[in-house]
Design a protein around this motif. Structure first.
Motif, PDB file in Angstrom:
ATOM      1  N   ASN A  25      -3.622  -3.637   9.716  1.00 28.19           N
ATOM      2  CA  ASN A  25      -3.859  -4.660   8.700  1.00 28.19           C
ATOM      3  C   ASN A  25      -4.712  -4.154   7.548  1.00 28.19           C
ATOM      4  OD1 ASN A  25      -2.353  -6.630  10.014  1.00 28.19           O
ATOM      5  ND2 ASN A  25      -4.103  -7.365  11.214  1.00 28.19           N
ATOM      6  N   LYS A  28      -3.389  -0.890   3.101  1.00 24.96           N
ATOM      7  CA  LYS A  28      -2.800  -1.624   1.994  1.00 24.96           C
ATOM      8  C   LYS A  28      -1.509  -0.948   1.530  1.00 24.96           C
ATOM      9  CE  LYS A  28      -6.333  -4.315   2.168  1.00 24.96           C
ATOM     10  NZ  LYS A  28      -6.196  -5.651   2.815  1.00 24.96           N
ATOM     11  N   LYS A  30       2.555  -2.000  -0.486  1.00 23.56           N
ATOM     12  CA  LYS A  30       3.395  -3.002  -1.146  1.00 23.56           C
ATOM     13  C   LYS A  30       4.531  -3.481  -0.243  1.00 23.56           C
ATOM     14  CE  LYS A  30       2.458  -1.282  -5.821  1.00 23.56           C
ATOM     15  NZ  LYS A  30       3.070  -0.697  -7.050  1.00 23.56           N
ATOM     16  N   LYS A  32       6.429  -5.245   2.631  1.00 25.43           N
ATOM     17  CA  LYS A  32       6.152  -6.458   3.389  1.00 25.43           C
ATOM     18  C   LYS A  32       7.192  -6.648   4.492  1.00 25.43           C
ATOM     19  CE  LYS A  32       2.736  -7.470   0.676  1.00 25.43           C
ATOM     20  NZ  LYS A  32       1.334  -7.323   1.150  1.00 25.43           N
ATOM     21  N   ASN A  35      10.092 -12.113   7.058  1.00 23.80           N
ATOM     22  CA  ASN A  35       9.463 -13.307   7.649  1.00 23.80           C
ATOM     23  C   ASN A  35       9.912 -13.563   9.078  1.00 23.80           C
ATOM     24  OD1 ASN A  35       8.023 -13.854   5.299  1.00 23.80           O
ATOM     25  ND2 ASN A  35       9.686 -15.080   4.419  1.00 23.80           N
ATOM     26  N   THR A 154       4.383   2.151   5.443  1.00 22.99           N
ATOM     27  CA  THR A 154       5.407   1.765   4.469  1.00 22.99           C
ATOM     28  C   THR A 154       6.799   2.113   4.967  1.00 22.99           C
ATOM     29  OG1 THR A 154       3.869   2.079   2.616  1.00 22.99           O
ATOM     30  CG2 THR A 154       6.221   2.089   2.101  1.00 22.99           C
ATOM     31  N   ILE A 157       7.853  -0.095   8.010  1.00 28.14           N
ATOM     32  CA  ILE A 157       8.230  -1.450   7.602  1.00 28.14           C
ATOM     33  C   ILE A 157       9.636  -1.442   7.014  1.00 28.14           C
ATOM     34  CG2 ILE A 157       7.762  -3.274   5.915  1.00 28.14           C
ATOM     35  CD1 ILE A 157       4.793  -2.845   6.391  1.00 28.14           C
ATOM     36  N   ASN A 161      12.651  -3.576   8.684  1.00 30.26           N
ATOM     37  CA  ASN A 161      13.376  -4.566   7.883  1.00 30.26           C
ATOM     38  C   ASN A 161      14.873  -4.262   7.823  1.00 30.26           C
ATOM     39  OD1 ASN A 161      11.041  -5.988   7.335  1.00 30.26           O
ATOM     40  ND2 ASN A 161      10.712  -5.042   5.328  1.00 30.26           N
TER      41      ASN A 161
END
Length: 394
Positions: A25, A28, A30, A32, A35, A154, A157, A161
């Motif tokens: 967490n 940092k 960009k 994401k 959901n 990054t 993720i 996705n």
């Protein structure tokens, strides 16, 4: 004045060390997460960092490995560093080729990540540049770690996705059907050692440190490579037992009551300095010079037959061909020079055959027990036939 200014800048920068991130967490990025997804993802992953670094590049393997461990352990239900026994749904391979600005402390790395399914298919491949400014100074490895962690997060993720359907349906994941070697088709061995057969069924002994941390290993005999299966290993005793597939082997002889005595003449066979010396076993001779290991360690002895890197795990035999011990280590010459101002020649250590016998018995491993009375020429020839080279891939 210019040198003074640089020193002032260096001191100022060195005092601004970056804070090392300690959880996903706090990294940092960009990127994401979709959901419909939440962490940790229900998948078993293994990760591996390419350890090859060109001579003109900087070695940040430790920082990349630690960053990969942090990120993968929080993002997936199970994550382990790859070795020969790890099972996985996905294999994550990472590599960083880095340049460092020694004046200002800035650096950048060509960062790549590849992800394979358990059945060997490449399903994700991404390249990026990992950067860190000189704000932490030349020795700010926290900044290096943070940058690798950011790039790893990054990329993962993006992978998650893009494969949402697959990851939400674990039953769709193929079972691991390929050996680890399949995922490293172009790999070169990182190091080599020696082993020797103890029976005619392809069972061999070596030093545990020869195969320690290898992602896979294999034997090489007269140009022929064969797969190897680990049967037992003890890092404490520095012993390992292997099964070489597809071979009926000659073997050394182990006495029922070994006679390891001070001054006994011994020889050892092995593959020293692989890539420099011959591809065939070499032999050196000496004697047992102490009935204790380093600092008098029990179960080990000191011998004087010269050895080099690559000899570890080889057999130590008497002149009749009976096993006396297993080559374990040499006295570190650089430490000796630093501590005493001198170097000690041919101070080597072997695992006593009695300790080996106890280990084999405990593991239920059979060995060729008997007594060899052959002449030296024949016993040395037999030893060569029983000796194998072990290649370790990292």
């Amino acid at each position: 004045m210019r040198i003074l200014a640089l020193l002032i800048v260096f001191v100022a920068l060195s005092g601004c060390e970056a804070t090392r991130v300690n959880n996903v967490n706090s990294i940092k990025t960009k990127a994401k997460l979709n959901n419909t997804l939440s962490l940790p993802i229900n998948a078993d992953v293994a990760f591996h960092v390419d350890r090859s670094v060109p001579e003109d590049k900087v070695n940040f393997i430790g920082q990349l490995e630690s960053a990969a461990e942090l990120v993968t352990q929080e993002m997936f239900s199970s994550s382990k560093k790859l070795d020969s026994d790890v099972k996985f749904d996905y294999l994550i391979k990472l590599k960083a080729t880095s340049d460092w600005d020694i004046v200002w402390g800035g650096w950048d790395s060509d960062f790549t990540i590849q992800i394979f399914s358990a059945d060997g298919e490449l399903i994700f491949d991404k390249a990026s540049i990992a950067k860190a400014s000189g704000s932490g100074g030349v020795y700010d490895f926290n900044a290096v770690f943070n940058s690798f962690a950011k790039e790893t997060k990054t990329a993962l993720i993006d992978f998650v996705n893009a494969n949402e359907t697959l990851l939400l349906n674990p039953t769709m994941v193929s079972a691991q059907s390929k050996p680890v070697k399949y995922f490293f088709k172009d790999a070169e061995p990182a190091m080599s050692g020696t082993g020797f057969f103890i029976n005619n069924k392809g069972v061999a002994v070596t030093a545990a440190h020869v195969i320690d941390e290898c992602i896979f290993y294999e034997t090489q005999e007269k140009g022929v490579k064969r797969e190897v299966e680990l049967i037992a290993q003890s890092n404490l005793l520095d012993l390992a037992v292997l099964k070489v597939k597809g071979i009926d082997s000659a073997s050394v002889t182990i006495l029922e009551e070994p006679n390891v005595t001070l001054g006994k003449q011994v020889f050892t066979t092995g593959f020293p300095l692989s890539g420099i010396l011959s591809e065939y076993p070499s032999m050196t001779m000496g004697n047992i010079s102490s009935l204790g290991g380093l600092k008098g360690a029990k179960g080990f002895f000191q011998f004087s037959a010269p050895i080099q890197p690559g000899n570890s795990g080889g057999a130590i035999l008497d002149y009749k061909g009976n096993l006396v011990g297993v080559v374990s280590s040499s006295l570190n010459q650089s430490i000796m020079l630093k501590k005493s101002g001198t170097v000690a020649q041919n101070v080597n250590f072997g695992v006593d055959v009695e300790l080996l016998k106890k280990f084999l018995t405990k593991q239920g491993v059979t060995y060729n027990q008997g007594q060899s009375e052959t002449a030296f020429e024949q016993s040395s020839a037999n030893a060569v036939e029983s000796t194998i080279q072990l290649l370790c891939y990292k």
